[in-house]
Structure formats: structure tokens, C-alpha cells
Design an enzyme around this catalytic site. Sequence first.
Site, short mmCIF file in Angstrom:
data_model
loop_
_atom_site.label_atom_id
_atom_site.label_comp_id
_atom_site.label_asym_id
_atom_site.label_seq_id
_atom_site.Cartn_x
_atom_site.Cartn_y
_atom_site.Cartn_z
N ASP A 1 54.31 32.13 -58.23
CA ASP A 1 55.69 32.61 -58.18
C ASP A 1 56.14 32.56 -56.73
OD1 ASP A 1 58.12 33.93 -58.40
OD2 ASP A 1 57.36 35.48 -59.76
N HIS B 1 66.43 39.13 -63.19
CA HIS B 1 67.22 40.02 -62.33
C HIS B 1 68.38 39.30 -61.67
CE1 HIS B 1 64.78 38.14 -59.07
NE2 HIS B 1 63.87 38.10 -60.03
N HIS C 1 66.20 41.83 -55.94
CA HIS C 1 66.41 42.51 -57.22
C HIS C 1 67.67 43.36 -57.11
CE1 HIS C 1 62.02 41.62 -57.54
NE2 HIS C 1 62.46 41.16 -58.68
N GLU D 1 59.87 30.66 -64.64
CA GLU D 1 61.08 31.24 -64.02
C GLU D 1 61.95 30.18 -63.34
OE1 GLU D 1 60.29 34.08 -60.85
OE2 GLU D 1 62.31 34.93 -61.01
#
Length: 295
Positions: free
Chosen positions: A83, A156, A164, A280
Site C-alpha cells: 500500500d 476515505h 483521511h 485500492e
Amino acid sequence: MDKEEIAKLKKAGQIAKQTRDYAKLIVKKGTPLIEIAEKLESKILELGGKPAFPVNLSINQIAAHFTPSWNDNSVANGLIKVDLGVHVDGFVADTALSIDLENSIENKQLIDSAKSALESALKIAKFGETLSNIGLSVEKSINSFKFTPIHNLSGHAIERYNLHAGLTIPNYDTKQSIKLTEGVYAIEPFSTNGIGLVKDGQPSGIYNLIKEGNVRDTFAREVLSYIIEEYESLPFCSRWIYKKFGSRGLLALKRIEDSGLIHSYPQLIEKGNGIVAQAEHTLIITKTETIISTI
Ligand code: MN
Ligand code: MN
């Protein structure tokens, strides 16, 4: 969003995409995690961006928030989630991929389920779409593989220097009628063969600044100024502080943490001890178009 902002968001997205592609080449079973993290973070700099947060390399039951510490000696194995985030002048792209290093059919199915959930969410994510529909599409895709989404992890909203930013994008049908409006969003389905919840684990060594304030120690003040200057409120890690200041930096970091100015992120572990896969992408949504910046 004006044209200049969108251009920076797109640039961050393309650097993130290229770094993710590079991860596919270098993440091999047995490679030290620290070597992978540092190569990916260097690649981001080389391509003209900055890491928006430390590269996360979470393995198997660890769903998120693992980054190697300066003296970590663990190696890549299992189902590893890469990530990574890139920012250009504070404009962020956040993307992740999962890789199976065990030749495991179940791991591959978990990865496929997270990818197909992301694809189905991306098909409908546009201005005016409800969060419940996005969550529902993620949940349905993952369930069709007989797995479960992780309910307490979500995508988010993203703002400048703010990873975030308030709004969360659910990975199940929350029945929320809230709609997507203009902005930047990360959508990130997590799929597991466990119970579909994460709990807090060990401290990850990842932090972010919560507020500016005073620390009594002079050296800790110097480290704090560096954090404010270099990362603003974006996440950073003890490995980076060690790299810049050596072991004194780690002591200073502890002082800063004790004075309540930085937040320490725990590792997030699947509660049923299930294996976790993640996918993602980051989207730029305007009234007229949806741009997937990290594709
Ligand atoms: Mn991410
Ligand atoms: Mn994210």
C-alpha cells in the site's frame, strides 16, 4: 478543484501507478521488507513525488499499517499487501495491490475478490452516487467469492495534506444515503477468509502530527520542527526519523509522543486470524467526470 490542482493530483497518481508496477518486479519471496520499502520510497522520489505515507507491507493476517522499522529483519512471504501513497505539493494518490508469494489457490482467490470488488465499485463511483450503493457493490463482489469484506476498514476522502479527510467509503452496505460530491476519494476493499473485522495490534511505528505544541527537550523540538516542515499532518514512520537523526531521533520521537502531539497508529490484525487481501485506487470526482488517477 482548479486545473492546477487536478494536474498535481494526476501527476501523483501516475507516480503511484509506476511505483506500484515497480513493486510487482521487486516483491519476491524472501526479499527483506526494509529493502522493498526503501526501494519503493526511493522510486517515488526519483519520479518527482514524495511518499504521502510510509510504504505499508502488511502480510497475511495483518490487514494494514505494517511498515518495517529501521532494524526490521523480516522478509516477504505469504499474501503481502503493498500500500503506497504519493503526494505532489500535498496532492495525494493512494493505491494498493496484493501479491501471493506462496502459490496458494485461496490467496489468489482472496486477491481476485478484492480486485473485482474494487472494479465493481469503480464502475458506479461518480458524482451523486450513494455510499450505501458503493458499499453494497463491494460486499456483493466479495461475497460471491465466499469471502467477507472487512467491515471496520474503509476507503476515505482525501484533501490536500490530509490522507483521511472525514468521509469514509464503506466496504459493505451501510444504508447511508450520503452521496459522493466533488473531491478526491480512495476506494479500498479488504477481503478476508476470517470474520471480517480488524482489531488493534502492536504499534506500527507509523505516526502523524495531531497538533503543533511545545516539547521541553531542545533536540526533541528540532525533530518536531522537522516533522512539521517535512510531513505536515501526513503519516511518517520511526524508520524515517532514524534515517535522518539516528537513535537520538527515536528518543526524541518518544518524547514528542508522550507530550501528545503525534498519534501512533497500531497495526490492524484480522480478528478471526483470517488472511486479508486489499486493492485500492484513488478517484478524482467532479460534477462532470470521474478520473481514476492511479490507473
Ligand atoms: Mn492505501
Ligand atoms: Mn487509503
